[in-house]
Enzyme design. Structure first.
Site, PDB file in Angstrom:
ATOM      1  N   TYR A  12      -0.886   0.395   9.377  1.00 47.40           N
ATOM      2  CA  TYR A  12      -1.924  -0.418  10.008  1.00 47.40           C
ATOM      3  C   TYR A  12      -1.849  -0.281  11.522  1.00 47.40           C
ATOM      4  O   TYR A  12      -0.851   0.168  12.069  1.00 47.40           O
ATOM      5  CB  TYR A  12      -1.740  -1.903   9.649  1.00 47.40           C
ATOM      6  CG  TYR A  12      -2.059  -2.224   8.224  1.00 47.40           C
ATOM      7  CD1 TYR A  12      -3.378  -2.303   7.789  1.00 47.40           C
ATOM      8  CD2 TYR A  12      -1.052  -2.465   7.299  1.00 47.40           C
ATOM      9  CE1 TYR A  12      -3.686  -2.613   6.482  1.00 47.40           C
ATOM     10  CE2 TYR A  12      -1.345  -2.774   5.977  1.00 47.40           C
ATOM     11  CZ  TYR A  12      -2.664  -2.838   5.580  1.00 47.40           C
ATOM     12  OH  TYR A  12      -2.958  -3.140   4.281  1.00 47.40           O
TER      13      TYR A  12
ATOM     14  N   GLN B  63      -1.408   2.901  -5.490  1.00 45.00           N
ATOM     15  CA  GLN B  63      -2.760   3.256  -5.024  1.00 45.00           C
ATOM     16  C   GLN B  63      -3.851   2.845  -6.002  1.00 45.00           C
ATOM     17  O   GLN B  63      -4.921   2.403  -5.599  1.00 45.00           O
ATOM     18  CB  GLN B  63      -2.854   4.756  -4.769  1.00 45.00           C
ATOM     19  CG  GLN B  63      -2.665   5.079  -3.301  1.00 45.00           C
ATOM     20  CD  GLN B  63      -2.692   6.564  -3.011  1.00 45.00           C
ATOM     21  OE1 GLN B  63      -2.895   7.376  -3.913  1.00 45.00           O
ATOM     22  NE2 GLN B  63      -2.487   6.901  -1.768  1.00 45.00           N
TER      23      GLN B  63
ATOM     24  N   ARG C  68       0.843  -1.196   0.000  1.00 48.27           N
ATOM     25  CA  ARG C  68       0.000   0.000   0.000  1.00 48.27           C
ATOM     26  C   ARG C  68       0.879   1.246   0.000  1.00 48.27           C
ATOM     27  O   ARG C  68       0.944   1.994   0.964  1.00 48.27           O
ATOM     28  CB  ARG C  68      -0.969  -0.061   1.158  1.00 48.27           C
ATOM     29  CG  ARG C  68      -1.962  -1.185   0.913  1.00 48.27           C
ATOM     30  CD  ARG C  68      -2.898  -1.369   2.033  1.00 48.27           C
ATOM     31  NE  ARG C  68      -4.219  -0.868   1.702  1.00 48.27           N
ATOM     32  CZ  ARG C  68      -5.266  -0.996   2.508  1.00 48.27           C
ATOM     33  NH1 ARG C  68      -5.138  -1.584   3.662  1.00 48.27           N
ATOM     34  NH2 ARG C  68      -6.433  -0.532   2.141  1.00 48.27           N
TER      35      ARG C  68
ATOM     36  N   SER D 222      -8.719  -1.218  -0.640  1.00 47.36           N
ATOM     37  CA  SER D 222      -9.351   0.091  -0.454  1.00 47.36           C
ATOM     38  C   SER D 222     -10.608   0.227  -1.312  1.00 47.36           C
ATOM     39  O   SER D 222     -11.635   0.706  -0.836  1.00 47.36           O
ATOM     40  CB  SER D 222      -8.378   1.220  -0.804  1.00 47.36           C
ATOM     41  OG  SER D 222      -7.396   1.326   0.186  1.00 47.36           O
TER      42      SER D 222
ATOM     43  N   ASP E 148      -5.037  -0.694  -5.473  1.00 51.19           N
ATOM     44  CA  ASP E 148      -5.381  -1.076  -4.101  1.00 51.19           C
ATOM     45  C   ASP E 148      -6.825  -1.568  -4.005  1.00 51.19           C
ATOM     46  O   ASP E 148      -7.754  -0.797  -3.760  1.00 51.19           O
ATOM     47  CB  ASP E 148      -5.132   0.130  -3.183  1.00 51.19           C
ATOM     48  CG  ASP E 148      -5.324  -0.197  -1.727  1.00 51.19           C
ATOM     49  OD1 ASP E 148      -5.833  -1.300  -1.411  1.00 51.19           O
ATOM     50  OD2 ASP E 148      -4.984   0.654  -0.885  1.00 51.19           O
TER      51      ASP E 148
HETATM   52  P1  NAD Z   1      -7.982  -2.217   8.288  1.00 56.99           P
HETATM   53  O1  NAD Z   1      -9.161  -2.703   7.542  1.00 56.99           O
HETATM   54  O2  NAD Z   1      -6.806  -3.079   8.489  1.00 56.99           O
HETATM   55  O3  NAD Z   1      -8.497  -1.751   9.732  1.00 56.99           O
HETATM   56  C1  NAD Z   1      -9.598  -0.879   9.875  1.00 56.99           C
HETATM   57  C2  NAD Z   1      -9.316   0.105  10.978  1.00 56.99           C
HETATM   58  O4  NAD Z   1      -9.434  -0.542  12.252  1.00 56.99           O
HETATM   59  C3  NAD Z   1      -7.924   0.713  10.946  1.00 56.99           C
HETATM   60  O5  NAD Z   1      -8.054   2.127  10.818  1.00 56.99           O
HETATM   61  C4  NAD Z   1      -7.319   0.316  12.288  1.00 56.99           C
HETATM   62  O6  NAD Z   1      -6.480   1.318  12.835  1.00 56.99           O
HETATM   63  C5  NAD Z   1      -8.569   0.134  13.133  1.00 56.99           C
HETATM   64  N1  NAD Z   1      -8.389  -0.649  14.377  1.00 56.99           N
HETATM   65  C6  NAD Z   1      -7.636  -1.757  14.609  1.00 56.99           C
HETATM   66  N2  NAD Z   1      -7.758  -2.161  15.885  1.00 56.99           N
HETATM   67  C7  NAD Z   1      -8.625  -1.309  16.487  1.00 56.99           C
HETATM   68  C8  NAD Z   1      -9.161  -1.224  17.793  1.00 56.99           C
HETATM   69  N3  NAD Z   1      -8.814  -2.088  18.755  1.00 56.99           N
HETATM   70  N4  NAD Z   1     -10.028  -0.214  18.045  1.00 56.99           N
HETATM   71  C9  NAD Z   1     -10.373   0.679  17.085  1.00 56.99           C
HETATM   72  N5  NAD Z   1      -9.907   0.630  15.827  1.00 56.99           N
HETATM   73  C10 NAD Z   1      -9.028  -0.344  15.527  1.00 56.99           C
HETATM   74  O7  NAD Z   1      -7.490  -0.833   7.707  1.00 56.99           O
HETATM   75  P2  NAD Z   1      -7.542  -0.310   6.213  1.00 56.99           P
HETATM   76  O8  NAD Z   1      -8.812   0.407   5.998  1.00 56.99           O
HETATM   77  O9  NAD Z   1      -7.225  -1.427   5.278  1.00 56.99           O
HETATM   78  O10 NAD Z   1      -6.379   0.751   6.198  1.00 56.99           O
HETATM   79  C11 NAD Z   1      -5.538   0.986   7.279  1.00 56.99           C
HETATM   80  C12 NAD Z   1      -4.493   2.003   6.902  1.00 56.99           C
HETATM   81  O11 NAD Z   1      -3.693   1.507   5.805  1.00 56.99           O
HETATM   82  C13 NAD Z   1      -4.973   3.328   6.363  1.00 56.99           C
HETATM   83  O12 NAD Z   1      -5.572   4.174   7.202  1.00 56.99           O
HETATM   84  C14 NAD Z   1      -3.677   3.845   5.786  1.00 56.99           C
HETATM   85  O13 NAD Z   1      -2.799   4.318   6.763  1.00 56.99           O
HETATM   86  C15 NAD Z   1      -3.168   2.610   5.143  1.00 56.99           C
HETATM   87  N6  NAD Z   1      -3.575   2.668   3.739  1.00 56.99           N
HETATM   88  C16 NAD Z   1      -2.647   3.094   2.837  1.00 56.99           C
HETATM   89  C17 NAD Z   1      -3.006   3.159   1.511  1.00 56.99           C
HETATM   90  C18 NAD Z   1      -2.019   3.602   0.478  1.00 56.99           C
HETATM   91  O14 NAD Z   1      -1.085   4.284   0.775  1.00 56.99           O
HETATM   92  N7  NAD Z   1      -2.209   3.181  -0.754  1.00 56.99           N
HETATM   93  C19 NAD Z   1      -4.277   2.814   1.099  1.00 56.99           C
HETATM   94  C20 NAD Z   1      -5.195   2.405   2.045  1.00 56.99           C
HETATM   95  C21 NAD Z   1      -4.823   2.316   3.362  1.00 56.99           C
END
Ligand code: NAD
Length: 409
Positions: free
Chosen positions: A234, A132, A127, A138, A135
């Site tokens: 993450y 992007q 990611r 996402s 992804d």
């Molecule tokens: P995910 O589906 O892995 O998790 C969903 C959310 O749950 C996350 O925000 C995580 O912090 C939260 N979480 C985990 N444990 C928790 C708890 N105990 N209580 C409350 N919340 C909790 O996450 P995702 O949507 O796949 O994405 C996570 C991160 O990955 C993004 O916010 C970003 O930093 C990164 N990301 C990067 C890119 C990119 O650069 N291309 C794209 C998408 C996401």
């Protein structure tokens, strides 16, 4: 009539009809087929492959595809992991692009290696900014977050927006979103558009600003937690003590909500338990919980994955395969992700995979009869990867950056 004729000998991408139960998406939609064919590729689509996503065979033909064997291409593009029968149809030397659940579907990964398939998992694409457009975690989480908010609004026997009517004033619904990753942020945005008052909580403090920019309030919990952001952006898994404290603090807040949309996840692990039975009891009758984490066990103690249940007068929805419920746009976004990945693998119309490219190395799960992705090797009980010709097999594909869990789709 096809808009442009494929050049004989140029790479053929094929798209089978999905066979997994409840799967309505398709890996390529006609718009994307047209772009690929315009770029010189040949595309073969199995009859009826797009029908459940509202894309019929004649539209694929107009876009330049041939209707035929979905497994005939040098590259086979799918959505769901292949069944063992489908792996049998792939065969040695084929390239497969799909969600493969590399950390949880060890049997599939082993079978792909044994069959000599070069497989790329959409959820393992690093990611990073450059990737992007590929992804798919996402793109599909955008669909599920939106859909979760609609389910909550639909199930709640109350309005989401504030209304001032001749028959009286209706207060807006209070919605709490747990986990503000891609799905959570979309659930916040959608709930706000419907007029709810939204609060959200995440263990990563970096998302506070994003939550506020969507017109929601960041729920401050006195957990004594610095920040729980780990590699790749993450969340890290909380300690048992931290989790216990979080559950207690949340139980009180949840009691004040009309709806909870739970999306919290930690890659490669079961979903964290955030909503206890006591928290459900604290909610008023008629309230709703939509648990998007149902795919990996659920954020709520009472969630039954795939079911909608009423416990203590609270409706708890644990949807599985939610992206398929909006198969047209889910497929359109997924197809653009696949197109971007394909463009990285093709040079002058021919398949040319550069294994020095960190995106392709990170996403590659099996190659030359081996499991080359480090996280997938561990999950399959194989030893550490042997250095490949470039000396780097699996070394870049750290499990903490590499997608990692069954897609919550
Ligand atoms: P995910 O589906 O892995 O998790 C969903 C959310 O749950 C996350 O925000 C995580 O912090 C939260 N979480 C985990 N444990 C928790 C708890 N105990 N209580 C409350 N919340 C909790 O996450 P995702 O949507 O796949 O994405 C996570 C991160 O990955 C993004 O916010 C970003 O930093 C990164 N990301 C990067 C890119 C990119 O650069 N291309 C794209 C998408 C996401």
């Amino acid at each position: 009539m096809p808009r442009s004729q494929p050049h004989a000998g140029f790479m053929n991408v094929s798209v089978p009809k999905e066979t997994a139960s409840g799967e309505r998406r398709v890996a390529l939609v006609p718009d994307v087929v047209e772009r690929l064919v315009g770029g010189g590729l040949q595309v073969t689509v199995e009859a009826g492959a797009g029908a459940a996503a509202s894309h019929l065979d004649p539209t694929y033909e107009q876009a330049g595809a041939t209707i035929g064997d979905g497994f005939s291409g040098e590259v086979v593009a799918k959505v769901a992991p292949p069944s063992s029968e489908e792996i049998g149809r792939l065969g040695r030397g084929k390239v497969l692009i799909a969600f493969l659940q590399p950390l949880t579907a060890a049997d599939t990964v082993r079978a792909l290696a044994e069959a000599g398939v070069t497989s790329f998992a959409m959820e393992a694409i690093p990611r990073i900014s450059r990737a992007q457009s590929m992804d798919a975690l996402s793109s599909q989480a955008t669909v599920t977050g939106y859909r979760a908010a609609l389910i909550a609004a639909q199930r709640l026997p109350r309005f989401f927006p504030m209304l001032t009517t001749a028959a009286g004033t209706v207060r807006p619904a209070k919605v709490l979103v747990l986990g503000a990753g891609v799905a959570g942020l979309q659930a916040i945005a959608t709930s706000r558009r419907l007029g709810a008052v939204v609060q959200a909580f995440d263990v990563r403090s970096a998302v506070k600003e994003q939550i506020e920019s969507l017109g929601a309030r960041f729920l401050e919990l006195d957990m004594g937690l610095e920040d729980a952001e780990a590699a790749g952006g993450y969340a890290r898994q909380l300690t048992e003590e931290e989790q216990q404290r979080q559950r207690e603090l949340l139980a009180e807040e949840i009691g004040r909500m009309d709806a909870v949309i739970a999306t919290a996840a930690v890659p490669g692990r079961p979903a964290p338990l955030l909503v206890t039975e006591q928290a459900v009891k604290n909610m008023s009758p008629g309230s709703v919980i939509v648990d998007l984490a149902a795919e990996t066990g659920g954020n709520c103690e009472l969630t039954e994955p795939g079911e909608t249940v009423v416990k203590d007068d609270v409706t708890i929805v644990g949807p599985l395969g939610l992206a398929s419920s909006m198969a047209d746009h889910a497929s359109a976004l997924y197809a653009r992700n696949v197109q971007s990945l394909l463009e990285l693998m093709v040079s002058e119309g021919e398949l040319s995979v550069d294994f020095d490219d960190e995106v392709l190395t990170g996403a590659c799960i099996t190659r030359d009869g081996e499991i080359v992705h480090e996280g997938a090797r561990q999950a399959a009980g194989a030893g550490p990867a042997q250095p490949d010709k470039s000396g780097e097999a699996g070394s870049r594909a750290r499990s903490e950056d590499a997608g990692l869990e069954a897609p919550r789709s």
